[in-house]
Design a protein around this motif. Structure first.
Motif, PDB file in Angstrom:
ATOM      1  N   LYS A  64       0.828  -1.205   0.000  1.00  0.00           N
ATOM      2  CA  LYS A  64       0.000   0.000   0.000  1.00  0.00           C
ATOM      3  C   LYS A  64       0.861   1.254   0.000  1.00  0.00           C
ATOM      4  O   LYS A  64       0.603   2.198  -0.763  1.00  0.00           O
ATOM      5  CB  LYS A  64      -0.938   0.003   1.201  1.00  0.00           C
ATOM      6  CG  LYS A  64      -1.907   1.197   1.188  1.00  0.00           C
ATOM      7  CD  LYS A  64      -2.960   1.089   2.264  1.00  0.00           C
ATOM      8  CE  LYS A  64      -3.897   2.286   2.237  1.00  0.00           C
ATOM      9  NZ  LYS A  64      -4.937   2.198   3.298  1.00  0.00           N
ATOM     10  N   GLN A 102       1.136   4.099  -3.033  1.00  0.00           N
ATOM     11  CA  GLN A 102       0.929   5.526  -2.774  1.00  0.00           C
ATOM     12  C   GLN A 102       2.122   6.354  -3.243  1.00  0.00           C
ATOM     13  O   GLN A 102       1.981   7.540  -3.516  1.00  0.00           O
ATOM     14  CB  GLN A 102       0.692   5.755  -1.272  1.00  0.00           C
ATOM     15  CG  GLN A 102      -0.641   5.216  -0.771  1.00  0.00           C
ATOM     16  CD  GLN A 102      -0.758   5.239   0.736  1.00  0.00           C
ATOM     17  OE1 GLN A 102       0.250   5.145   1.446  1.00  0.00           O
ATOM     18  NE2 GLN A 102      -1.980   5.355   1.252  1.00  0.00           N
ATOM     19  N   PRO A 155       0.738   6.433 -10.778  1.00  0.00           N
ATOM     20  CA  PRO A 155      -0.207   5.471 -11.363  1.00  0.00           C
ATOM     21  C   PRO A 155       0.108   5.144 -12.817  1.00  0.00           C
ATOM     22  O   PRO A 155      -0.075   4.008 -13.253  1.00  0.00           O
ATOM     23  CB  PRO A 155      -1.556   6.179 -11.217  1.00  0.00           C
ATOM     24  CG  PRO A 155      -1.363   7.114 -10.063  1.00  0.00           C
ATOM     25  CD  PRO A 155       0.050   7.568 -10.135  1.00  0.00           C
ATOM     26  N   TYR A 180      -3.642  -2.947  -6.107  1.00  0.00           N
ATOM     27  CA  TYR A 180      -3.630  -1.478  -6.127  1.00  0.00           C
ATOM     28  C   TYR A 180      -5.035  -0.943  -5.899  1.00  0.00           C
ATOM     29  O   TYR A 180      -5.260  -0.079  -5.035  1.00  0.00           O
ATOM     30  CB  TYR A 180      -3.064  -0.982  -7.457  1.00  0.00           C
ATOM     31  CG  TYR A 180      -3.054   0.531  -7.579  1.00  0.00           C
ATOM     32  CD1 TYR A 180      -1.910   1.252  -7.253  1.00  0.00           C
ATOM     33  CD2 TYR A 180      -4.179   1.239  -8.007  1.00  0.00           C
ATOM     34  CE1 TYR A 180      -1.886   2.645  -7.353  1.00  0.00           C
ATOM     35  CE2 TYR A 180      -4.173   2.612  -8.106  1.00  0.00           C
ATOM     36  CZ  TYR A 180      -3.028   3.312  -7.774  1.00  0.00           C
ATOM     37  OH  TYR A 180      -3.021   4.687  -7.868  1.00  0.00           O
ATOM     38  N   GLU A 181      -5.985  -1.436  -6.660  1.00  0.00           N
ATOM     39  CA  GLU A 181      -7.345  -0.911  -6.562  1.00  0.00           C
ATOM     40  C   GLU A 181      -8.019  -1.312  -5.252  1.00  0.00           C
ATOM     41  O   GLU A 181      -8.809  -0.543  -4.686  1.00  0.00           O
ATOM     42  CB  GLU A 181      -8.153  -1.370  -7.774  1.00  0.00           C
ATOM     43  CG  GLU A 181      -7.583  -0.831  -9.083  1.00  0.00           C
ATOM     44  CD  GLU A 181      -8.431  -1.145 -10.310  1.00  0.00           C
ATOM     45  OE1 GLU A 181      -8.137  -0.594 -11.387  1.00  0.00           O
ATOM     46  OE2 GLU A 181      -9.395  -1.933 -10.190  1.00  0.00           O
ATOM     47  N   TRP A 182      -7.708  -2.491  -4.741  1.00  0.00           N
ATOM     48  CA  TRP A 182      -8.285  -2.965  -3.481  1.00  0.00           C
ATOM     49  C   TRP A 182      -7.743  -2.179  -2.301  1.00  0.00           C
ATOM     50  O   TRP A 182      -8.479  -1.782  -1.393  1.00  0.00           O
ATOM     51  CB  TRP A 182      -7.973  -4.451  -3.338  1.00  0.00           C
ATOM     52  CG  TRP A 182      -8.626  -5.172  -2.194  1.00  0.00           C
ATOM     53  CD1 TRP A 182      -9.880  -5.690  -2.156  1.00  0.00           C
ATOM     54  CD2 TRP A 182      -8.021  -5.492  -0.926  1.00  0.00           C
ATOM     55  NE1 TRP A 182     -10.112  -6.326  -0.939  1.00  0.00           N
ATOM     56  CE2 TRP A 182      -8.993  -6.211  -0.170  1.00  0.00           C
ATOM     57  CE3 TRP A 182      -6.771  -5.246  -0.358  1.00  0.00           C
ATOM     58  CZ2 TRP A 182      -8.741  -6.675   1.123  1.00  0.00           C
ATOM     59  CZ3 TRP A 182      -6.518  -5.713   0.932  1.00  0.00           C
ATOM     60  CH2 TRP A 182      -7.499  -6.416   1.649  1.00  0.00           C
ATOM     61  N   LEU A 225      -6.082   0.871  -2.345  1.00  0.00           N
ATOM     62  CA  LEU A 225      -6.219   2.322  -2.407  1.00  0.00           C
ATOM     63  C   LEU A 225      -7.652   2.770  -2.655  1.00  0.00           C
ATOM     64  O   LEU A 225      -7.976   3.954  -2.483  1.00  0.00           O
ATOM     65  CB  LEU A 225      -5.303   2.902  -3.491  1.00  0.00           C
ATOM     66  CG  LEU A 225      -3.893   3.288  -3.022  1.00  0.00           C
ATOM     67  CD1 LEU A 225      -3.157   2.110  -2.403  1.00  0.00           C
ATOM     68  CD2 LEU A 225      -3.084   3.867  -4.172  1.00  0.00           C
ATOM     69  N   GLY A 226      -8.502   1.844  -3.073  1.00  0.00           N
ATOM     70  CA  GLY A 226      -9.897   2.215  -3.298  1.00  0.00           C
ATOM     71  C   GLY A 226     -10.102   3.110  -4.496  1.00  0.00           C
ATOM     72  O   GLY A 226     -11.088   3.863  -4.563  1.00  0.00           O
ATOM     73  N   ARG A 227      -9.182   3.055  -5.438  1.00  0.00           N
ATOM     74  CA  ARG A 227      -9.354   3.830  -6.675  1.00  0.00           C
ATOM     75  C   ARG A 227      -8.836   3.023  -7.854  1.00  0.00           C
ATOM     76  O   ARG A 227      -7.951   2.167  -7.689  1.00  0.00           O
ATOM     77  CB  ARG A 227      -8.654   5.185  -6.588  1.00  0.00           C
ATOM     78  CG  ARG A 227      -7.168   5.145  -6.334  1.00  0.00           C
ATOM     79  CD  ARG A 227      -6.595   6.558  -6.383  1.00  0.00           C
ATOM     80  NE  ARG A 227      -5.159   6.591  -6.191  1.00  0.00           N
ATOM     81  CZ  ARG A 227      -4.555   6.903  -5.058  1.00  0.00           C
ATOM     82  NH1 ARG A 227      -5.276   7.189  -3.992  1.00  0.00           N
ATOM     83  NH2 ARG A 227      -3.228   6.943  -4.987  1.00  0.00           N
ATOM     84  N   ALA A 228      -9.397   3.283  -9.007  1.00  0.00           N
ATOM     85  CA  ALA A 228      -9.114   2.469 -10.188  1.00  0.00           C
ATOM     86  C   ALA A 228      -7.962   3.042 -10.999  1.00  0.00           C
ATOM     87  O   ALA A 228      -7.785   4.265 -11.088  1.00  0.00           O
ATOM     88  CB  ALA A 228     -10.359   2.360 -11.061  1.00  0.00           C
ATOM     89  N   ASP A 232      -6.328   3.502 -14.772  1.00  0.00           N
ATOM     90  CA  ASP A 232      -6.917   3.777 -16.092  1.00  0.00           C
ATOM     91  C   ASP A 232      -6.567   2.632 -17.036  1.00  0.00           C
ATOM     92  O   ASP A 232      -5.690   2.740 -17.890  1.00  0.00           O
ATOM     93  CB  ASP A 232      -6.381   5.120 -16.624  1.00  0.00           C
ATOM     94  CG  ASP A 232      -7.076   5.511 -17.930  1.00  0.00           C
ATOM     95  OD1 ASP A 232      -8.116   4.903 -18.262  1.00  0.00           O
ATOM     96  OD2 ASP A 232      -6.562   6.428 -18.608  1.00  0.00           O
TER      97      ASP A 232
END
Length: 517
Positions: free
Chosen positions: A94, A98, A102, A125-127, A129-132, A134
């Motif tokens: 994590k 950060q 990206p 990464y998405e799990w 950080l909670g963001r997708a 591209d």
């Protein structure tokens, strides 16, 4: 990207962040990523490096690989090496995600869209950080497990069609400690300790089993307080014993945590702020003259508690059932003690959560609580060492300052240190304690009660003596190696004849010091 990344990663070193390597070697995997991106995070229990010899070996907290294992000196090379040889360290991952751009990850993943390693990195990464990123959804590839079950314990898993992976992580982004596979843990699981316990109680009569269960429950309750250095009134011990006896009966939620704290601390809580902490917390001492905090462990920040508690509840309800009961108990109980959500009562609730998980999973026989706290008390130095094994690695990365009340205020973001940690040493320790309670405490307590019943019946065959006096007689004989002392013969047992005193001593020696009656 490759040329730029190459300069991030070090050559062979003899010291890594004040830690000596067993020989000059090139940090690899998580160690390389921690150093290259200056990640402030507890380092893995075992770190990896590439040595010059053609032999893999472990020493001084390092696993040294051969030159043929060397990864490319890039973000992709070391990430892939970490997943392949070290498993998942979610706290490091994590912090790494950060720190990197990206776009670097997007380019890396897009270049190898069918790679299982790239799709696992993408999902993580998405799990985390909670963001997708591209990236378009994966079109084709064999589904890959996020957790390599040959390396770490995992849940059953759910599919993510976007990444074409199975999310078998044993928790949520709010709380997901990991446990590595080890020879020790594999051996314990194969022992099927729960079946051994069932076999032992199958040889004990119903009435004797009920008394054995009561003795073990009281023993555990007393031991749990003794671990904290407390000797509370008997009624508090009994209330706590009753709570342990009901462990697993009620689902974990915030209300249940608060109820348990109330039972632990009792009615007189004038000097304790009940409920979840609103201030910082630490375990340790104060400097004698200045009262400056000297923490051995710093608790989670108050503003992180809601997410962490929600994560523990979700783990208990949704993920613990997929794991071995003792491993699940480890994750929940040690996660709780590191978080330390209350001002007081954390230690006893931490040990209650062991009972809760084992009972809820049917690991221990109905109505029987293994005296885990007693086993812990007998190994108190080992217990403290296993608690500190993680606290010592986390503490250097926690910035804090003393408050006016000589508490601590944490200044940096530390929530991930409590939701993601390696609980392997704690799981091995807990298995050792559980094994002892099953193979030693349970049969020994039942055997003692059986022998005591025989002793009492043989005494009653000689004289009409109240049960309390028989108990006193037993204690005197036990304290004096099977003989009544002269003081006891002159005082409490002056009414006995010399022949009776000799007979009773012989009965004690035959029943308790001889072979199995």
């Amino acid at each position: 990207m490759d040329a730029r990344d190459h300069h991030r990663f070090s050559d062979a070193v003899s010291v890594f962040r004040e830690m000596r390597l067993p020989e000059p070697a090139v940090p690899s995997g998580y160690a390389a990523l921690i150093e290259a991106y200056d990640l402030r995070v507890p380092h893995p229990l075992t770190m990896c490096a590439i040595g010059s010899r053609h032999k893999v070996f472990e020493a001084e907290g390092w696993r040294i690989y051969t030159p043929r294992h060397a990864p490319a000196a890039t973000l992709e090379g070391h990430l892939t090496f970490a997943l392949k040889y070290e498993g998942l360290d979610l706290a490091v991952l994590k912090r790494l995600f950060q720190a990197v751009e990206p776009s670097d990850l997007e380019a890396m993943i897009a270049a190898k869209p069918t790679s299982a390693y790239m799709r696992r990195i993408w999902f993580l990464y998405e799990w985390l950080l909670g963001r997708a990123l591209d990236l378009p959804d994966a079109k084709s590839a064999t589904y890959a497990d996020i957790v390599d079950t040959k390396m770490q314990w995992a849940g059953k898993g759910t599919t993510s069609t976007r990444h074409r992976v199975r999310n078998n992580l044993p928790g949520t982004p709010d709380f997901c400690p990991m446990v590595r596979r080890s020879d020790t843990l594999d051996q314990f699981v194969q022992m099927k300790l729960d079946a051994q316990a069932q076999a032992i109680i199958g040889k004990i009569s119903g009435s004797l089993l009920a008394r054995t269960a009561a003795f073990l429950l009281l023993k555990d309750s007393k031991s749990s307080y003794a671990i904290e250095g407390e000797a509370p009134p008997h009624d508090r011990i009994q209330r706590w014993g009753k709570a342990i006896g009901e462990a697993g009966k009620y689902p974990l939620n915030e209300t249940e945590f608060l109820r348990l704290q109330q039972i632990v601390l009792g009615k007189d809580n004038r000097f304790i702020k009940m409920g979840f902490r609103k201030d910082g917390g630490f375990v340790g001492e104060h400097e004698q003259d200045t009262r400056m905090p000297l923490p051995d462990h710093i608790s989670a920040r108050p503003n992180d508690l809601p997410d962490l508690i929600r994560g523990m509840i979700a783990f208990d309800q949704d993920h613990a059932p997929d794991l071995d009961p003792v491993i699940a108990a480890t994750i929940l109980a040690f996660g709780f003690i590191y978080i330390h959500p209350f001002e007081d009562g954390n230690g006893r609730i931490h040990r209650y959560l062991i009972h809760h998980t084992l009972s809820a999973r049917g690991f221990n026989p109905p109505g029987l609580a293994f005296p885990v706290s007693s086993a812990i008390l007998d190994r108190i130095l080992d217990y403290r060492a296993v608690l500190e094994s993680y606290s010592k690695r986390a503490l250097p990365h926690i910035d804090w300052r003393p408050t006016a009340k000589m508490n601590v205020e944490v200044l940096n973001d530390t929530g991930d240190f409590y939701r993601f940690f390696d609980a392997t040493p704690q799981a091995e320790f807990l298995f050792q304690c559980v094994e002892r309670t099953i193979t030693h405490d349970l049969p020994e307590e039942a055997d003692f009660l059986r022998r005591y019943d025989l002793f009492r019946s043989r005494i009653e065959a000689h004289v009409d003596m109240p049960a309390s006096m028989i108990d006193l007689l037993f204690n005197f004989l036990k304290q004096n190696n099977g003989q009544l002392s002269k003081r006891a013969r002159r005082a409490e047992f002056a009414m006995l004849t010399d022949v009776e005193a000799e007979d009773f001593a012989a009965i004690y020696q035959e029943v308790f010091q001889g072979d199995q009656p």
